[in-house]
Write a protein that holds these residues in place. Structure first.
Motif, short mmCIF file in Angstrom:
data_model
loop_
_atom_site.label_atom_id
_atom_site.label_comp_id
_atom_site.label_asym_id
_atom_site.label_seq_id
_atom_site.Cartn_x
_atom_site.Cartn_y
_atom_site.Cartn_z
N ARG A 337 0.85 -1.20 0.00
CA ARG A 337 0.00 0.00 0.00
C ARG A 337 0.89 1.25 0.00
NH1 ARG A 337 -5.17 0.92 1.29
NH2 ARG A 337 -5.40 -1.20 2.12
N ARG A 339 1.12 5.46 -0.01
CA ARG A 339 0.38 6.66 0.38
C ARG A 339 1.29 7.88 0.22
NH1 ARG A 339 -0.71 9.55 5.28
NH2 ARG A 339 -2.87 10.34 5.36
N ARG A 341 1.57 12.05 0.37
CA ARG A 341 0.91 13.23 0.89
C ARG A 341 1.80 14.46 0.72
NH1 ARG A 341 -2.74 10.65 0.30
NH2 ARG A 341 -4.41 10.02 1.75
N ASP A 352 -0.91 14.24 -3.88
CA ASP A 352 -1.56 13.33 -2.94
C ASP A 352 -2.04 12.12 -3.74
OD1 ASP A 352 -1.21 15.05 -0.77
OD2 ASP A 352 -3.07 16.11 -1.20
N ASP A 354 -3.13 7.70 -3.28
CA ASP A 354 -3.23 6.44 -2.55
C ASP A 354 -3.30 5.30 -3.55
OD1 ASP A 354 -3.65 6.99 0.47
OD2 ASP A 354 -4.93 8.47 -0.52
N ALA A 356 -3.80 1.24 -3.58
CA ALA A 356 -4.16 0.07 -2.78
C ALA A 356 -3.40 -1.15 -3.26
CB ALA A 356 -5.66 -0.17 -2.88
#
Length: 420
Positions: A337, A339, A341, A352, A354, A356
């Motif tokens: 995963r 992420r 930011r 930004d 994400d 999965a």
């Protein structure tokens, strides 16, 4: 290594220290060679006084056997010493190339920052060879000093003024030689810098040759390389000119010094202070001294160039890493995963994102530079200017670069393994 990375002096000392056994063996044998060389004119002088002057066949045969023994020892010592010295030089250069390769391939990166690949290649070849040469040259320097010492002692036994002339005259000559070598050191460093840059530009142009032909930029590429090559040539000519002046000045000084020794010896013989055999030995020693002085000239030049190359090698080895080495272990197992930011780096601004585990995500960028900067941050090749990248909740910045790349595989758009 010293704090802040190695220095040029450290690189030179390590090159010698790693080869101390070979250098020590070569030095002892080379010193024996030069000592026997210095004794040859002395034995010839004794042969004249004790055999030729007296007409003794037995003494003549004895001294001829001594002379033959000297030549046997000096030739054997020279061959083995040269083999050890060359082996030390090649091994020292190889060790430096290994150190440079390890630094360039360090997962933290940084060695290539501000340097073209061809420039790094030039450092690992030309500069490494020059630094390695100090391990080959040092035995010759010690042997030359041994020859000078033996000559001085022999001349002192023949005549105190002649011996003192050598003992008092050699140190100033060595000091003057060191002063004369300084311009050579500066110009050698500039020569290697320009040669490395030219090599880097050439590799850069060859890598992009197809694109250059496609956009019709061959003329601009040729003009760029021609300008770089001319600058490298001018720098090489300045270094060669400096080496010629260095060697010529040293040989001129030593020639005058040797002539003075010969004139003083002739004057002493005319006054009857020394014998004919002593005069022959003194003149022979004066002629022999040209060899050690030439060796010292050669070694002085080699060390001047090696000091310049050692500084360049130290700059690469001391390059600050592009990313820090984290200590946090990888999550086990790695789910995958991601992420992002506020990720900001170069052309990339406040991203930004994400991702999965098990998903397929395409990222489209109008600016190719932003895509490249994203890959640099994901591959831990550069630290982001701002923001974070997390893998399964662990910031990539906290992971070791090698560990992070085991979990996040990044392939750049223009990555090449081989040309064909």
């Amino acid at each position: 290594m010293p704090a802040g990375g190695p220095t040029g002096g450290h690189v030179l000392r390590r090159a010698l220290g790693d080869q101390r056994r070979r250098v020590g063996g070569a030095s002892l044998l080379a010193m024996a060679h030069q000592a026997c060389e210095a004794l040859v004119p002395v034995v010839i002088g004794l042969t004249i006084d004790e055999a030729v002057g007296t007409g003794s066949a037995g003494a003549l045969l004895r001294w001829l056997l001594v002379l033959a023994g000297l030549f046997l020892v000096l030739s054997t010592c020279y061959r083995i010493s040269a083999r050890f010295a060359e082996g030390a030089g090649e091994s020292a250069a190889h060790r430096i190339r290994q150190d440079l390769a390890a630094r360039v391939l360090d997962p933290r990166g940084g060695a290539d920052t501000g340097r073209l690949p061809g420039a790094l290649t030039a450092v690992a070849t030309g500069d490494a060879r020059r630094v390695g040469s100090v391990a080959s040259a040092l035995p010759y320097a010690l042997s030359a000093l041994t020859g000078l010492a033996v000559s001085a002692v022999a001349l002192l036994r023949t005549s105190v003024p002649l011996g003192l002339l050598v003992l008092l005259g050699v140190p100033p000559l060595l000091w003057i030689g060191h002063l004369i070598s300084r311009p050579l050191e500066r110009r050698s460093e500039a020569e290697q810098e320009h040669a490395a840059h030219a090599s880097g530009v050439a590799a850069d142009l060859v890598a992009g040759l197809r694109v250059l032909k496609g956009i019709g930029a061959e003329g601009a590429a040729v003009a760029r390389y021609r300008e770089t090559s001319r600058s490298s040539l001018a720098s090489a000519l300045r270094a060669a000119n400096s080496r010629a002046w260095h060697d010529g000045a040293i040989l001129a000084l030593t020639g005058v010094f040797i002539a003075v020794i010969g004139l003083v010896g002739a004057h002493l013989a005319m006054r009857g202070t020394i014998s004919v055999g002593d005069l022959v030995a003194a003149v022979g020693l004066a002629q022999y001294l040209l060899g050690p002085f030439q060796l010292l000239t050669y070694v002085n030049g080699e060390f001047a160039q090696a000091r310049a190359s050692a500084d360049r090698i130290a700059e690469v080895l001391a390059s600050p890493p592009a990313v820090a080495a984290g200590t946090t272990p990888l999550p086990s197992p790695v789910a995958g995963r991601l992420r992002l930011r506020g990720l900001t780096h170069g052309a990339l601004r406040g991203l930004d994102l994400d991702v999965a585990p098990g998903s397929v995500v395409g990222v489209v960028s109008r600016d190719p530079a932003a895509a490249n900067d994203l890959l640099l941050c994901l591959g831990r090749e550069r630290e982001p200017d701002a923001g974070t990248v997390e893998l399964d909740g662990v910031p990539l910045a906290d992971l070791d670069p090698g560990e992070a790349r085991r979990a996040v595989l990044v392939a750049h758009h223009d990555a090449d393994l081989f040309e064909d």
